[in-house]
Design an enzyme around this catalytic site. Structure first.
Site, PDB file in Angstrom:
ATOM      1  CG  HIS A 159     -43.579 -56.810  12.003  1.00  0.00           C
ATOM      2  ND1 HIS A 159     -43.292 -57.740  12.990  1.00  0.00           N
ATOM      3  CD2 HIS A 159     -43.517 -55.610  12.416  1.00  0.00           C
ATOM      4  CE1 HIS A 159     -43.696 -56.941  14.227  1.00  0.00           C
ATOM      5  NE2 HIS A 159     -43.419 -55.549  13.980  1.00  0.00           N
ATOM      6  CD  GLU A 160     -43.244 -52.096  10.511  1.00  0.00           C
ATOM      7  OE1 GLU A 160     -44.101 -51.513  11.118  1.00  0.00           O
ATOM      8  OE2 GLU A 160     -42.463 -52.548  10.929  1.00  0.00           O
ATOM      9  CG  HIS A 163     -47.463 -52.950  13.912  1.00  0.00           C
ATOM     10  ND1 HIS A 163     -47.734 -53.546  15.307  1.00  0.00           N
ATOM     11  CD2 HIS A 163     -45.993 -53.112  13.782  1.00  0.00           C
ATOM     12  CE1 HIS A 163     -46.747 -53.938  15.951  1.00  0.00           C
ATOM     13  NE2 HIS A 163     -45.663 -53.684  15.055  1.00  0.00           N
ATOM     14  CD  GLU A 251     -43.349 -54.672  17.811  1.00  0.00           C
ATOM     15  OE1 GLU A 251     -43.165 -55.351  16.867  1.00  0.00           O
ATOM     16  OE2 GLU A 251     -43.811 -53.581  17.891  1.00  0.00           O
TER      17      GLU A 251
END
Lengths: 334, 188
Positions: A159-160, A163, A251
């Protein structure tokens, strides 16, 4: 046909583009009207073209100031955020498994290996920072590291990295510029109204050499003023709401992109369940950095996530979307 | 405006668009090449782990000679240069099989399983397998991105003009798959 992560990613990207376009148009309109109003209150009798070009100038100056402030954040922001959160650089030898997980995700994402940091805190959380893939950092709390399985850790790290690849940090910075510009202009407008030359002087008094061009000013000026007053009250708030909306959208996009990397929605879904349930608060986070983390680190704000003022979507909703990708029912594992 | 000017501007706009599409295709294609070499890099990292693994296991399970020798053999064979692609794939498959065989054997040595060094090696081996898998996944993803771009309109026109070919997806070579399908040979 059931949704795949590619459908989710495509839908998210469309929504982001739509939101950003609307936001930029909105910001431009607001900037124009406020600048016009400011100028009209200073120089009510100037010819329209001159006022318009001056207005663009005022808007540009405000944007430049906002960009200058943000440029500092752009280049040094990641060091600042890491310092504020108490992050400590991590060597591979200190925690090979964590390092391996980050490296695996970097390979899956096709990105260079980011710098890895550990935050000494029991609260499970993580964030990514850095203006682009070449200057990226990922920070994990020791709480998260110890409480998650390897599979769940992989989901969070994915997930990071998502980003980072989607350049969300840069996008949120751009939005901050727009929000800042609008706030600055609104503020300036009110100061000029209160302390500047009054606008009550009738513009019918003065006819400069341009003569005819000043006709029709009173009505236009009045309309612009009304618009400006309304906007200066409403626009900053609206801009913030759009900022939060974009943050939520990104997100969701990061969740879907994480699935693209791991091909395993369950890992991230289970991790989010654990994070949601953990009440430990991250002491060093505050409202300014909250939006960077994977779940809102200020626990009492999580309940408010149903509102428009949340930087993160409701965790239950994120889990539900992930589990539907896995083809599981929406209930979490016992 | 003079028609010649209009034509010139239109030509300029088209040129800019074509350049943009061309550069986009090139960078996507290069990404597939980059991703391909990444797979090689990850495969080779395995070789470095094997000697340490063999030494550690010898200390506890010295008489598992066959299993240990098989790994050393498989590694030497995989490292040998100049093999055709199918043979190399088979060699990599043999190495994977040999490592798995060792992991099965290790189950009966609790002291070895508790050894810190061994645990670290186990994590490294697992991570290496993951890296190989993810690098193959990324290669296939980049192939998908490139092929999709190449076939979409209007890029397909530029692609045809400059003879951009489609990239091939990676499939586990049948030699490697065949080597892995067999259950690990273990002798207790």
């Amino acid at each position: 046909m059931p949704e795949t992560f590619r459908d989710l990613i495509a839908a998210n990207r469309r929504n982001s583009v739509l939101l950003m376009t609307l936001f930029v148009l909105f910001a431009a309109l607001v900037a124009l009207i406020l600048s016009l109003a400011i100028l009209l209150s200073i120089m009510p009798d100037a010819p329209l073209e001159e006022t318009l070009s001056h207005a663009l100038g005022v808007g540009a100056v405000a944007a430049a100031i906002a960009m200058g402030l943000v440029a500092l954040s752009y280049f040094e922001g990641d060091q600042l955020v890491l310092g504020v959160s108490g992050a400590v650089p991590l060597e591979k030898a200190q925690d090979p498994q964590l390092y391996n997980v980050v490296e695996e995700m970097a390979i899956a994402a096709g990105l260079p290996m980011p710098k890895v940091y550990l935050i000494p805190s029991d609260a499970p959380n993580a964030f990514a920072t850095g203006r682009d893939a070449q200057h990226a950092s990922v920070a994990i709390t020791s709480g998260l590291r110890n409480k998650l399985t390897r599979e769940e850790l992989q989901g969070v790290v994915a997930h990071e990295m998502a980003h980072i690849r989607n350049l969300d940090i840069r996008l949120m910075l751009l939005i901050a510029v727009l929000v800042g510009t609008i706030a600055m202009l609104s503020d300036f407008f009110w100061r000029v109204l209160r302390f500047g030359p009054t606008s009550s002087r009738s513009s019918n008094e003065a006819r400069d050499s341009d003569g005819e061009k000043n006709k029709g000013h009173p009505l236009l000026t009045a309309v612009i003023f009304v618009l400006a007053i309304v906007l200066s009250l409403v626009a900053p708030l609206l801009a913030r709401l759009i900022q939060f909306a974009v943050s939520r959208q990104r997100e969701y996009l990061a969740d879907a992109t994480a699935v693209e990397f791991t091909r395993n929605p369950t890992g991230l879904a289970d991790a989010l369940s654990k994070l949601e349930a953990d009440p430990t608060e991250l002491k060093l986070a505050n409202e300014a950095t909250a939006h960077l983390y994977i779940v809102n680190p200020i626990a009492k704000f999580r309940g408010l996530s149903e509102t428009l003022f949340s930087s993160h979507p409701p965790t239950q909703d994120r889990i539900r979307r992930l589990r539907s990708l896995a083809g599981e029912r929406a209930e979490p594992r016992a | 405006m003079h028609p010649a000017w209009i034509a010139a501007i239109a030509a300029g706009v088209v040129a800019v668009i074509v350049i943009g599409i061309y550069n986009g295709l090139i960078s996507k294609w290069l990404e597939t090449r980059n991703a391909w070499s990444q797979i090689e890099v990850q495969l080779k990292r395995r070789y470095d782990l094997i000697p340490n693994l063999v030494e550690t296991v010898k200390g506890y399970a010295g008489h598992e000679k066959e299993t240990l020798e098989r790994i050393v053999q498989a590694r030497t064979s995989a490292m040998a240069p100049g093999k055709p692609v199918a043979e190399q794939a088979a060699a990599e498959g043999q190495l994977t099989q040999a490592i798995r065989g060792l992991m099965v054997v290790v189950e009966s040595y609790p002291d070895l399983k508790a050894n810190q060094n061994f645990l670290q090696l186990q994590e490294e081996l697992g991570a290496t397998e993951n890296r190989i898998a993810f690098s193959r996944q990324h290669y296939n993803d980049s192939v998908g991105v490139y092929n999709t771009a190449r076939m979409s309109f209007p890029a397909n026109i530029v692609a045809g003009l400059f003879r951009f070919e489609s990239a091939q997806f990676f499939e586990v070579p049948k030699e490697e798959a065949a080597a892995i399908q067999q259950a690990p040979k273990v002798q207790f």
